[in-house]
Design a protein around this motif. Structure first.
Motif, PDB file in Angstrom:
ATOM      1  N   PRO A 235      61.100  28.378  35.795  1.00 23.20           N
ATOM      2  CA  PRO A 235      59.597  28.019  35.248  1.00 23.20           C
ATOM      3  C   PRO A 235      58.534  27.858  36.398  1.00 23.20           C
ATOM      4  O   PRO A 235      57.394  28.382  36.205  1.00 23.20           O
ATOM      5  N   LEU A 236      58.917  27.585  37.624  1.00 26.01           N
ATOM      6  CA  LEU A 236      58.000  27.735  38.752  1.00 26.01           C
ATOM      7  C   LEU A 236      57.768  29.455  39.096  1.00 26.01           C
ATOM      8  O   LEU A 236      56.686  29.490  39.238  1.00 26.01           O
ATOM      9  N   HIS A 237      58.955  30.278  38.881  1.00 21.43           N
ATOM     10  CA  HIS A 237      58.313  31.640  39.096  1.00 21.43           C
ATOM     11  C   HIS A 237      57.680  32.069  37.917  1.00 21.43           C
ATOM     12  O   HIS A 237      56.396  32.670  37.995  1.00 21.43           O
ATOM     13  N   LEU A 238      57.665  31.600  36.791  1.00 21.99           N
ATOM     14  CA  LEU A 238      56.699  31.735  35.632  1.00 21.99           C
ATOM     15  C   LEU A 238      55.397  31.690  35.933  1.00 21.99           C
ATOM     16  O   LEU A 238      54.368  32.341  35.627  1.00 21.99           O
ATOM     17  N   ILE A 239      55.433  30.497  36.501  1.00 21.25           N
ATOM     18  CA  ILE A 239      53.936  29.898  36.740  1.00 21.25           C
ATOM     19  C   ILE A 239      53.096  30.822  37.762  1.00 21.25           C
ATOM     20  O   ILE A 239      51.973  31.275  37.582  1.00 21.25           O
ATOM     21  N   THR A 240      54.157  31.512  38.676  1.00 20.98           N
ATOM     22  CA  THR A 240      53.325  32.240  39.642  1.00 20.98           C
ATOM     23  C   THR A 240      53.115  33.729  38.944  1.00 20.98           C
ATOM     24  O   THR A 240      51.935  34.132  39.207  1.00 20.98           O
ATOM     25  N   THR A 241      53.833  34.173  38.079  1.00 17.36           N
ATOM     26  CA  THR A 241      53.662  35.554  37.155  1.00 17.36           C
ATOM     27  C   THR A 241      52.389  34.759  36.409  1.00 17.36           C
ATOM     28  O   THR A 241      51.355  35.880  36.476  1.00 17.36           O
ATOM     29  N   LEU A 242      52.247  33.993  36.000  1.00 14.56           N
ATOM     30  CA  LEU A 242      51.061  33.667  34.985  1.00 14.56           C
ATOM     31  C   LEU A 242      49.620  33.458  36.161  1.00 14.56           C
ATOM     32  O   LEU A 242      48.722  34.134  35.474  1.00 14.56           O
ATOM     33  N   GLY A 243      49.965  33.218  37.045  1.00 19.56           N
ATOM     34  CA  GLY A 243      48.920  32.850  38.017  1.00 19.56           C
ATOM     35  C   GLY A 243      48.314  34.225  38.504  1.00 19.56           C
ATOM     36  O   GLY A 243      47.114  34.573  38.390  1.00 19.56           O
ATOM     37  N   GLY A 244      49.252  35.234  38.654  1.00 21.76           N
ATOM     38  CA  GLY A 244      48.977  36.726  38.931  1.00 21.76           C
ATOM     39  C   GLY A 244      48.424  37.244  37.870  1.00 21.76           C
ATOM     40  O   GLY A 244      47.057  37.906  38.017  1.00 21.76           O
ATOM     41  N   ILE A 245      48.796  37.095  36.533  1.00 17.96           N
ATOM     42  CA  ILE A 245      48.155  37.701  35.314  1.00 17.96           C
ATOM     43  C   ILE A 245      46.617  37.033  35.292  1.00 17.96           C
ATOM     44  O   ILE A 245      45.755  38.014  35.155  1.00 17.96           O
ATOM     45  N   ILE A 246      46.348  35.927  35.522  1.00 21.76           N
ATOM     46  CA  ILE A 246      45.073  35.366  35.356  1.00 21.76           C
ATOM     47  C   ILE A 246      44.308  35.814  36.243  1.00 21.76           C
ATOM     48  O   ILE A 246      43.084  36.111  36.093  1.00 21.76           O
ATOM     49  N   ALA A 247      44.688  35.988  37.560  1.00 15.07           N
ATOM     50  CA  ALA A 247      43.979  36.388  38.552  1.00 15.07           C
ATOM     51  C   ALA A 247      43.405  37.695  38.596  1.00 15.07           C
ATOM     52  O   ALA A 247      42.318  38.212  38.545  1.00 15.07           O
ATOM     53  N   ALA A 248      44.417  38.635  37.979  1.00 14.78           N
ATOM     54  CA  ALA A 248      43.992  40.037  37.636  1.00 14.78           C
ATOM     55  C   ALA A 248      42.773  40.193  36.777  1.00 14.78           C
ATOM     56  O   ALA A 248      41.887  40.737  36.657  1.00 14.78           O
ATOM     57  N   LEU A 249      42.996  39.194  35.591  1.00 13.56           N
ATOM     58  CA  LEU A 249      42.019  39.063  34.546  1.00 13.56           C
ATOM     59  C   LEU A 249      40.782  38.603  35.122  1.00 13.56           C
ATOM     60  O   LEU A 249      39.444  39.016  34.707  1.00 13.56           O
ATOM     61  N   SER A 250      40.829  37.789  35.852  1.00 16.85           N
ATOM     62  CA  SER A 250      39.669  37.184  36.487  1.00 16.85           C
ATOM     63  C   SER A 250      38.826  38.279  37.535  1.00 16.85           C
ATOM     64  O   SER A 250      37.615  38.164  37.528  1.00 16.85           O
ATOM     65  N   PHE A 251      39.591  39.091  38.013  1.00 16.06           N
ATOM     66  CA  PHE A 251      38.925  39.987  38.777  1.00 16.06           C
ATOM     67  C   PHE A 251      38.315  40.990  37.761  1.00 16.06           C
ATOM     68  O   PHE A 251      37.206  41.423  38.267  1.00 16.06           O
ATOM     69  N   ILE A 252      38.727  41.374  36.851  1.00 13.89           N
ATOM     70  CA  ILE A 252      38.004  42.148  35.606  1.00 13.89           C
ATOM     71  C   ILE A 252      36.786  41.425  35.278  1.00 13.89           C
ATOM     72  O   ILE A 252      35.797  42.182  35.217  1.00 13.89           O
ATOM     73  N   GLY A 253      36.971  40.168  35.003  1.00 14.52           N
ATOM     74  CA  GLY A 253      35.795  39.181  34.670  1.00 14.52           C
ATOM     75  C   GLY A 253      34.658  39.306  35.625  1.00 14.52           C
ATOM     76  O   GLY A 253      33.544  39.363  35.196  1.00 14.52           O
ATOM     77  N   VAL A 254      35.087  39.353  36.955  1.00 10.27           N
ATOM     78  CA  VAL A 254      34.178  39.208  38.164  1.00 10.27           C
ATOM     79  C   VAL A 254      33.285  40.864  38.047  1.00 10.27           C
ATOM     80  O   VAL A 254      32.049  40.839  38.220  1.00 10.27           O
ATOM     81  N   LEU A 255      34.017  41.872  37.856  1.00 10.60           N
ATOM     82  CA  LEU A 255      33.547  43.161  37.786  1.00 10.60           C
ATOM     83  C   LEU A 255      32.417  43.203  36.649  1.00 10.60           C
ATOM     84  O   LEU A 255      31.353  43.719  36.731  1.00 10.60           O
ATOM     85  N   TRP A 256      33.029  42.752  35.493  1.00  8.71           N
ATOM     86  CA  TRP A 256      32.075  42.838  34.286  1.00  8.71           C
ATOM     87  C   TRP A 256      30.773  41.912  34.577  1.00  8.71           C
ATOM     88  O   TRP A 256      29.422  42.306  34.306  1.00  8.71           O
ATOM     89  N   THR A 257      30.972  40.745  35.135  1.00 10.94           N
ATOM     90  CA  THR A 257      29.876  39.650  35.377  1.00 10.94           C
ATOM     91  C   THR A 257      28.713  40.666  36.396  1.00 10.94           C
ATOM     92  O   THR A 257      27.614  40.617  36.096  1.00 10.94           O
ATOM     93  N   LEU A 258      29.344  41.280  37.334  1.00  5.94           N
ATOM     94  CA  LEU A 258      28.422  41.918  38.298  1.00  5.94           C
ATOM     95  C   LEU A 258      27.667  42.967  37.438  1.00  5.94           C
ATOM     96  O   LEU A 258      26.519  43.356  37.819  1.00  5.94           O
ATOM     97  N   ILE A 259      28.459  43.779  36.564  1.00  6.51           N
ATOM     98  CA  ILE A 259      27.529  44.861  35.918  1.00  6.51           C
ATOM     99  C   ILE A 259      26.749  44.276  35.003  1.00  6.51           C
ATOM    100  O   ILE A 259      25.488  44.870  35.336  1.00  6.51           O
TER     101      ILE A 259
END
Ligand code: UDP
Ligand code: MG
Length: 318
Positions: A235-259
Motif C-alpha cells: 500500500p505504501l508503494h501504491l501511494i507513491t505511484t498514486l502521487g506520481g500519477i497525480i503529479a503528472a496530471l497536475s503538470f498538465i493542469g499547470v500547462l493548461w492554466t498558463l495557456i
C-alpha cells in the motif's frame, strides 16, 4: 515408528451454548485417531478460554475433571481469536509433536483431521485446512471473503486461498514460529513465511452448531485491513505511484492554466478549482490514513507488550 503426540488447540469465547455439544465430538475424534494407531495415547485437547464472560471457563474446568485428556488455559481478558490461538500453540509447542488448531463451534469438519495427520506422517510439517466450497455462506459473506483473498494476493501476501485457521502445524515449525515476535497477528499469513514442507486438505464448512458468530462485518473488515498492513508494504508503494500519477496530471493542469491565462480569459474556473482542491484533499487524507496505519503498527510493535497472559489453568493429570 514412534507415534506423534497431538494437541488439538481450540479457542473459545463465550461459547457456553456450543462447547458442551462439540467437546465430546473432539474427544471422540482424538480417541478414534488413537485407535487407528495414528497418534500417541498421550495426545490431548487444549481449550483456550479467551476471557469469556459466560460460563465457558466453568465448562472447561468440568470437562477436565471428567476426562484427563481435556485441558484448559484461560486468558486474563478477551484478546481476540488470533491471540487465543497463538497462546494455545505456544503453550503446546514443548509438549507435543503436532498441533491442530480448530474453532470450537463445529463449523470446521473434524473428519479432515485424519487426512491432516496422514499428510504429517507423509512428511509435511504444515497442513492447511481449505474450504472446498462456500455453499453455506450468504452471498455477501462469500463475495467479501473471496474479494479479501484476491486483495491479499494482489498486495503480495502469500496466504492459502480459502484457508482460515484450521491447520496442522508440527512442533518443529512452532519452534521457528516462536521467533516471529510481532504483536499484530495474522496467523494464516505468517505460517507460509515460516516455510517447511506444506500441503492442503479440503473440507466442507458447516453452519455453526449453536451460539452466534463473533465476526460481524466490522470485525472482518478490520481483520482484512490488519492482515494486509501486517504482512505487506505494498500500500505504501501504491501511494507513491498514486502521487506520481497525480503529479503528472497536475503538470498538465499547470500547462493548461498558463495557456488559458495567456489567452486572457482567467475569470471563470471556480468549479474546476473547487473540484481539484477537493480531489487532492481527499487523496491526501486517504494516503495519510494508510501511512498512519503503519505508524500505529510500529507504535504497537515497539512496546513489545505480551501477546497473551494466562490467568488460570486446569489441573494437569497424567
Ligand atoms: N473466538 C475467540 N476470541 C474472540 C472471538 C472468537 O477465541 O474474541 C473464537 C470463537 O470461540 C471460535 C473462533 O474464535 O472458536 C471463531 O469465532 P466465530 O465462530 O465467532 O467466527 P466465524 O466462524 O463466524 O468467523
Ligand atoms: Mg465460527
Amino acid at each position: 515408528m514412534v507415534k506423534p503426540v497431538l494437541r488439538i488447540v481450540i479457542p473459545c469465547y463465550n461459547e457456553e451454548q456450543v462447547l458442551p455439544i462439540t467437546a465430546p465430538m473432539f474427544l471422540q475424534k482424538l480417541l478414534s485417531l488413537m485407535d487407528d494407531g495414528k497418534i500417541s495415547r498421550r495426545s490431548k485437547i487444549l481449550f483456550i478460554d479467551d476471557g469469556s464472560k459466560d460460563s465457558t471457563w466453568q465448562i472447561i474446568q468440568e470437562l477436565s475433571r471428567q476426562d484427563s485428556r481435556y485441558m484448559g488455559i484461560r486468558q486474563s481478558r478477551n484478546r481476540g481469536h488470533q491471540n487465543a490461538v497463538l497462546a494455545g500453540l505456544l503453550e503446546s509447542k514443548d509438549h507435543c509433536d503436532i498441533t491442530i488448531s480448530i474453532d470450537c463451534d463445529g463449523q470446521d469438519d473434524i473428519n479432515a483431521m485424519d487426512e491432516m495427520v496422514d499428510a504429517y506422517l507423509d512428511g509435511c510439517e504444515i497442513v492447511y485446512g481449505v474450504r472446498s466450497k462456500r455453499d453455506t455462506d450468504t452471498f455477501f459473506k462469500r463475495f467479501t471473503a473471496q474479494s479479501f483473498y484476491k486483495v491479499l494476493k494482489s498486495m503480495g501476501v502469500d496466504s492459502v486461498y480459502n484457508h482460515a485457521d484450521y491447520r496442522l502445524v508440527s512442533s518443529r515449525v512452532l519452534q521457528e514460529f516462536a521467533n516471529f515476535k510481532e504483536v499484530n497477528l495474522f496467523l494464516r499469513g505468517m505460517f507460509p513465511l515460516v516455510g517447511f514442507k506444506s500441503t492442503s486438505v479440503y473440507y466442507e464448512r458447516h453452519e455453526r452448531i449453536a451460539g452466534k458468530s463473533h465476526y460481524p462485518l466490522r470485525k472482518m473488515l478490520a481483520l482484512a485491513f490488519d492482515g494486509i498492513t501486517s504482512l505487506s508494504v505494498k500500500p505504501l508503494h501504491l501511494i507513491t505511484t498514486l502521487g506520481g500519477i497525480i503529479a503528472a496530471l497536475s503538470f498538465i493542469g499547470v500547462l493548461w492554466t498558463l495557456i488559458v491565462a495567456l489567452c486572457g480569459s482567467t475569470v471563470p474556473g471556480w468549479a474546476s478549482m473547487t473540484c481539484i482542491i477537493c480531489f487532492i484533499g481527499g487523496v491526501q487524507l486517504i494516503c495519510l490514513g494508510v501511512i498512519g496505519a503503519y505508524v500505529g503498527k510500529i507504535f504497537l510493535e515497539v512496546k513489545q507488550r505480551p501477546r497473551y497472559i494466562i490467568s488460570e489453568r486446569t489441573e494437569e493429570r497424567l
